[in-house]
Motif scaffolding. Structure first.
Motif, PDB file in Angstrom:
ATOM      1  N   ASN A  28       3.070   7.934   1.256  1.00 18.00           N
ATOM      2  CA  ASN A  28       2.649   6.782   0.462  1.00 18.00           C
ATOM      3  C   ASN A  28       3.853   6.076  -0.135  1.00 18.00           C
ATOM      4  O   ASN A  28       4.876   6.681  -0.400  1.00 18.00           O
ATOM      5  CB  ASN A  28       1.607   7.158  -0.592  1.00 18.00           C
ATOM      6  CG  ASN A  28       2.087   8.212  -1.559  1.00 18.00           C
ATOM      7  OD1 ASN A  28       3.111   8.837  -1.366  1.00 18.00           O
ATOM      8  ND2 ASN A  28       1.327   8.433  -2.600  1.00 18.00           N
ATOM      9  N   ALA A  75      -0.995  12.556  -3.621  1.00 16.24           N
ATOM     10  CA  ALA A  75      -1.942  11.929  -2.706  1.00 16.24           C
ATOM     11  C   ALA A  75      -2.723  12.961  -1.879  1.00 16.24           C
ATOM     12  O   ALA A  75      -3.179  12.671  -0.785  1.00 16.24           O
ATOM     13  CB  ALA A  75      -1.228  10.939  -1.801  1.00 16.24           C
ATOM     14  N   GLN A 131      -3.850  -1.248   5.492  1.00 13.38           N
ATOM     15  CA  GLN A 131      -4.972  -1.467   4.579  1.00 13.38           C
ATOM     16  C   GLN A 131      -5.411  -0.159   3.917  1.00 13.38           C
ATOM     17  O   GLN A 131      -6.593   0.207   3.935  1.00 13.38           O
ATOM     18  CB  GLN A 131      -6.139  -2.121   5.316  1.00 13.38           C
ATOM     19  CG  GLN A 131      -5.818  -3.456   5.939  1.00 13.38           C
ATOM     20  CD  GLN A 131      -5.483  -4.502   4.888  1.00 13.38           C
ATOM     21  OE1 GLN A 131      -6.043  -4.512   3.813  1.00 13.38           O
ATOM     22  NE2 GLN A 131      -4.543  -5.375   5.207  1.00 13.38           N
ATOM     23  N   ILE A 132      -4.450   0.545   3.334  1.00 17.22           N
ATOM     24  CA  ILE A 132      -4.682   1.891   2.796  1.00 17.22           C
ATOM     25  C   ILE A 132      -5.917   1.948   1.904  1.00 17.22           C
ATOM     26  O   ILE A 132      -6.794   2.795   2.089  1.00 17.22           O
ATOM     27  CB  ILE A 132      -3.442   2.392   2.028  1.00 17.22           C
ATOM     28  CG1 ILE A 132      -2.265   2.574   2.981  1.00 17.22           C
ATOM     29  CG2 ILE A 132      -3.744   3.692   1.294  1.00 17.22           C
ATOM     30  CD1 ILE A 132      -0.936   2.840   2.294  1.00 17.22           C
ATOM     31  N   PHE A 133      -6.004   1.057   0.944  1.00 22.35           N
ATOM     32  CA  PHE A 133      -7.068   1.194  -0.047  1.00 22.35           C
ATOM     33  C   PHE A 133      -8.409   0.634   0.427  1.00 22.35           C
ATOM     34  O   PHE A 133      -9.457   1.116   0.010  1.00 22.35           O
ATOM     35  CB  PHE A 133      -6.617   0.604  -1.381  1.00 22.35           C
ATOM     36  CG  PHE A 133      -5.417   1.339  -1.916  1.00 22.35           C
ATOM     37  CD1 PHE A 133      -5.521   2.665  -2.318  1.00 22.35           C
ATOM     38  CD2 PHE A 133      -4.180   0.734  -1.974  1.00 22.35           C
ATOM     39  CE1 PHE A 133      -4.431   3.370  -2.774  1.00 22.35           C
ATOM     40  CE2 PHE A 133      -3.066   1.432  -2.434  1.00 22.35           C
ATOM     41  CZ  PHE A 133      -3.187   2.751  -2.838  1.00 22.35           C
ATOM     42  N   ILE A 165      -3.095  10.772   1.683  1.00 20.03           N
ATOM     43  CA  ILE A 165      -2.344   9.571   2.046  1.00 20.03           C
ATOM     44  C   ILE A 165      -0.899   9.998   2.248  1.00 20.03           C
ATOM     45  O   ILE A 165      -0.175  10.245   1.291  1.00 20.03           O
ATOM     46  CB  ILE A 165      -2.446   8.484   0.958  1.00 20.03           C
ATOM     47  CG1 ILE A 165      -3.909   8.139   0.687  1.00 20.03           C
ATOM     48  CG2 ILE A 165      -1.659   7.244   1.376  1.00 20.03           C
ATOM     49  CD1 ILE A 165      -4.128   7.241  -0.513  1.00 20.03           C
ATOM     50  N   PHE A 192      -9.643   3.505   2.536  1.00 14.79           N
ATOM     51  CA  PHE A 192     -10.072   4.559   1.620  1.00 14.79           C
ATOM     52  C   PHE A 192     -11.442   4.236   1.034  1.00 14.79           C
ATOM     53  O   PHE A 192     -12.350   5.067   1.025  1.00 14.79           O
ATOM     54  CB  PHE A 192      -9.051   4.738   0.490  1.00 14.79           C
ATOM     55  CG  PHE A 192      -9.580   5.569  -0.643  1.00 14.79           C
ATOM     56  CD1 PHE A 192      -9.531   6.940  -0.579  1.00 14.79           C
ATOM     57  CD2 PHE A 192     -10.148   4.973  -1.755  1.00 14.79           C
ATOM     58  CE1 PHE A 192     -10.053   7.711  -1.612  1.00 14.79           C
ATOM     59  CE2 PHE A 192     -10.673   5.723  -2.789  1.00 14.79           C
ATOM     60  CZ  PHE A 192     -10.615   7.104  -2.715  1.00 14.79           C
ATOM     61  N   TYR A 228      -8.899  13.624   1.035  1.00 18.51           N
ATOM     62  CA  TYR A 228      -8.293  12.412   1.582  1.00 18.51           C
ATOM     63  C   TYR A 228      -6.807  12.488   1.249  1.00 18.51           C
ATOM     64  O   TYR A 228      -6.439  12.538   0.080  1.00 18.51           O
ATOM     65  CB  TYR A 228      -8.908  11.165   0.938  1.00 18.51           C
ATOM     66  CG  TYR A 228      -8.711   9.897   1.728  1.00 18.51           C
ATOM     67  CD1 TYR A 228      -9.774   9.345   2.441  1.00 18.51           C
ATOM     68  CD2 TYR A 228      -7.484   9.248   1.769  1.00 18.51           C
ATOM     69  CE1 TYR A 228      -9.613   8.170   3.170  1.00 18.51           C
ATOM     70  CE2 TYR A 228      -7.324   8.082   2.497  1.00 18.51           C
ATOM     71  CZ  TYR A 228      -8.393   7.545   3.193  1.00 18.51           C
ATOM     72  OH  TYR A 228      -8.220   6.390   3.922  1.00 18.51           O
ATOM     73  N   ASP A 244      -4.433   9.878   6.230  1.00 19.89           N
ATOM     74  CA  ASP A 244      -4.050   8.484   6.474  1.00 19.89           C
ATOM     75  C   ASP A 244      -2.551   8.422   6.667  1.00 19.89           C
ATOM     76  O   ASP A 244      -1.778   8.531   5.722  1.00 19.89           O
ATOM     77  CB  ASP A 244      -4.478   7.599   5.305  1.00 19.89           C
ATOM     78  CG  ASP A 244      -4.203   6.120   5.572  1.00 19.89           C
ATOM     79  OD1 ASP A 244      -3.349   5.807   6.433  1.00 19.89           O
ATOM     80  OD2 ASP A 244      -4.827   5.278   4.921  1.00 19.89           O
ATOM     81  N   ASP A 245      -2.146   8.256   7.907  1.00 17.02           N
ATOM     82  CA  ASP A 245      -0.731   8.121   8.255  1.00 17.02           C
ATOM     83  C   ASP A 245      -0.505   6.805   8.992  1.00 17.02           C
ATOM     84  O   ASP A 245       0.507   6.617   9.643  1.00 17.02           O
ATOM     85  CB  ASP A 245      -0.283   9.303   9.108  1.00 17.02           C
ATOM     86  CG  ASP A 245       1.236   9.477   9.091  1.00 17.02           C
ATOM     87  OD1 ASP A 245       1.891   8.938   8.180  1.00 17.02           O
ATOM     88  OD2 ASP A 245       1.761  10.149   9.990  1.00 17.02           O
ATOM     89  N   HIS A 257      -0.885   3.673   7.410  1.00 13.44           N
ATOM     90  CA  HIS A 257      -0.302   2.715   6.461  1.00 13.44           C
ATOM     91  C   HIS A 257      -0.800   1.294   6.692  1.00 13.44           C
ATOM     92  O   HIS A 257      -0.062   0.339   6.542  1.00 13.44           O
ATOM     93  CB  HIS A 257       1.228   2.748   6.509  1.00 13.44           C
ATOM     94  CG  HIS A 257       1.788   4.127   6.531  1.00 13.44           C
ATOM     95  ND1 HIS A 257       1.650   4.987   5.480  1.00 13.44           N
ATOM     96  CD2 HIS A 257       2.449   4.810   7.495  1.00 13.44           C
ATOM     97  CE1 HIS A 257       2.225   6.144   5.791  1.00 13.44           C
ATOM     98  NE2 HIS A 257       2.709   6.059   7.003  1.00 13.44           N
TER      99      HIS A 257
END
Length: 159
Positions: A114, A154, A91-93, A111, A96, A109, A86-87, A89
């Protein structure tokens, strides 16, 4: 990549496609069974044409501000183990949490970049990660010293 041997790499945030191309090239050389790289971004017209030509790499135009925009049929058919990076950034969570429903034991996974600024969203998000059965893999986060990485604490492995 040599150690993880991912069959699927999911990249969130493509920009010009350079990292997706790097993942695909490395997968073709370092993995015993080269799999698939899927890169997701809203602005796929920024992707360089050379990146679109790699046989292991597919770009998908998607608005990551809503996790339900992912194609569930695609995610359900992608071979495991997965390496999700995830790069984006965005709605990160929530991203996830959504992708977690498709992930299995041993998937990763990551991040990247972060946020250093800790706020309620970050605290709640990392609580969600822990409750989802993910563990921080310090083998990767601390390989060059404690959290000497672009993804401090992360590198997450689903247990």
């Amino acid at each position: 990549m040599w150690e993880l041997q991912p069959r699927t790499i999911i990249e969130l945030g493509s920009y010009q496609g350079g990292s997706g191309l790097w993942f695909a090239d490395n997968m073709s050389v370092l993995c015993d069974n080269a799999g698939e790289v899927h890169s997701f971004d809203l602005y796929t017209k920024c992707v360089h044409e050379n990146a679109t030509k790699h046989p292991l790499l597919t770009f998908h135009q998607i608005d990551l501000s809503d996790a339900t925009n992912f194609d569930e049929n695609l995610l359900a058919r992608l071979p495991h183990p997965w390496l999700v990076i995830d790069d984006a950034h965005v709605q990160i969570f929530s991203i996830f949490s959504y992708l977690n429903t498709f992930m299995t034991h041993g998937d990763y996974y990551v991040i990247e970049d972060n946020p250093v600024q800790v706020n309620k969203e970050i605290i709640d998000g990392f609580q969600l990660i822990e409750e989802s059965g993910f563990l921080i893999d310090t083998y990767y986060t601390d390989a060059f010293g404690i959290n000497v990485t672009c993804a401090p604490n992360a590198w997450l492995r689903k247990s």
